[in-house]
Design a protein around this motif. Sequence first.
Motif, short mmCIF file in Angstrom:
data_model
loop_
_atom_site.label_atom_id
_atom_site.label_comp_id
_atom_site.label_asym_id
_atom_site.label_seq_id
_atom_site.Cartn_x
_atom_site.Cartn_y
_atom_site.Cartn_z
N LEU A 1 4.31 9.29 -3.41
CA LEU A 1 3.59 8.24 -2.72
C LEU A 1 4.61 7.40 -1.96
O LEU A 1 5.57 6.90 -2.55
N GLU B 1 -2.02 1.08 -4.81
CA GLU B 1 -1.52 -0.26 -4.47
C GLU B 1 -0.42 -0.63 -5.44
O GLU B 1 -0.62 -0.62 -6.66
N GLN C 1 0.83 -1.20 0.00
CA GLN C 1 0.00 0.00 0.00
C GLN C 1 0.87 1.26 0.00
O GLN C 1 1.86 1.34 0.74
N TYR D 1 0.19 12.73 0.24
CA TYR D 1 -0.59 13.95 0.48
C TYR D 1 -0.34 14.90 -0.67
O TYR D 1 0.79 15.02 -1.17
N VAL E 1 -4.64 5.57 -9.07
CA VAL E 1 -4.64 6.18 -7.74
C VAL E 1 -6.03 6.67 -7.40
O VAL E 1 -6.82 7.03 -8.28
N THR E 2 -6.33 6.68 -6.11
CA THR E 2 -7.59 7.22 -5.59
C THR E 2 -7.28 8.49 -4.80
O THR E 2 -6.38 8.49 -3.95
N THR F 1 -4.09 7.44 -2.36
CA THR F 1 -3.80 6.04 -2.05
C THR F 1 -3.64 5.26 -3.35
O THR F 1 -4.29 5.56 -4.36
N THR G 1 0.73 5.63 0.15
CA THR G 1 -0.10 6.76 0.59
C THR G 1 0.67 8.05 0.37
O THR G 1 1.90 8.10 0.51
N MET H 1 -5.81 13.31 0.26
CA MET H 1 -4.98 12.13 0.52
C MET H 1 -5.04 11.24 -0.71
O MET H 1 -6.09 11.08 -1.33
#
Length: 366
Positions: free
Chosen positions: A127, A93, A38, A42, A106-107, A91, A40, A89
């Motif tokens: 990320l 994978e 995962q 900003y 990406v989301t 996120t 993540t 944000m």
Amino acid sequence: MRFVRQLLILLAAIAVTAPAQAERIKDIGAFQGLRANQLTGYGIVVGLAGTGDDSLDYATQGLKGVTSRFGLTLPPGVNPAVKNAAAVMITAELPPFAKPGQRLDVTVSAMGKAKSLRGGTLIMSPLRGADGQIYAMAQGNLAVGGLGIEAADGSNVSVNIPSAGRIPGGASVEREVEAGFATTPHLMFNLADADLTTARRVAQAIDSAMGGGTAQAIDAVSIRIQAAPGAETRTALMSIIENLSVEPAAAPARVIVNARTGTVVINGQVRIAPAAVSHGKLTVSVTERPQVVQPEPFSRGQTAMEQRSSIDVQEEARPMFAFAPGASLGEIVKAVNAIGATPSDLVAILEALKQAGAMKAELVVL
């Protein structure tokens, strides 16, 4: 190369002789280390039509950071109006064996009070993984499936979630994650569902194909596999193993009850010991018939309301039915349908059978 050719020939022979009812090993588990990671991040979404965060400090600081990359420094104490931007944000994978330059979906989700991200563009954002390292960079135009409209009088209409969106192929992989399977002392295969019988059968199937002593089931999940070092050799070996066929053990007897929706699922392993069940339905109805009472002529009485109530009690006569020893799922469904039981009635019957010791199954309430 000779070893690889032998493995491929063995793989073709196994594919021809695979049992019809068996499942491939790759469908019931995965090799340890070959997993997704995962990511993540900003970032700031700009280009919004007045639906951004307005004065959110996170968005303000983010915009200052973005402008500083291009040599623009805002005067101290000056906060830009950011109604057309939003702090988000991000996120994603990272799949196993992802190489630099590959694209990831990406989301993007709003952090503050942004009403909609429709029409926005994500500014380049790093990320990071769980180790804090940067593995991908994200940027692009958002695809938002939701819609939010607000009128001047305060009324609004919202369809789906307009404060979140996706960017197909919006991130580029910058760093490869080392799987490590080529240098470990042995390979480890982990089942998706813990089961001692299935683990033993998987080890036996591998031993039958690759030779005795190749695999050992060390617990209900993990099977340890002896393998020669080297990425090419182990890749070929893993390809053969995951295409082997094995018959998984039958699932434990289990009854699943969703208390919120009334859904009841009974798997085929549930059996009922000899038992007799009687399930009735009691209905109590109360009817109120208020009546207006008028005073006698020329009297000093007043019009009044007189309450008249009637109570009716009805109980349906439903015969008792019996379960034969080892009643199957089909017999349970047939008996319950015969008395017209609702899902809530079925739950009550199953709970009573469980308490009486007539149903040897796990009762799971969601």
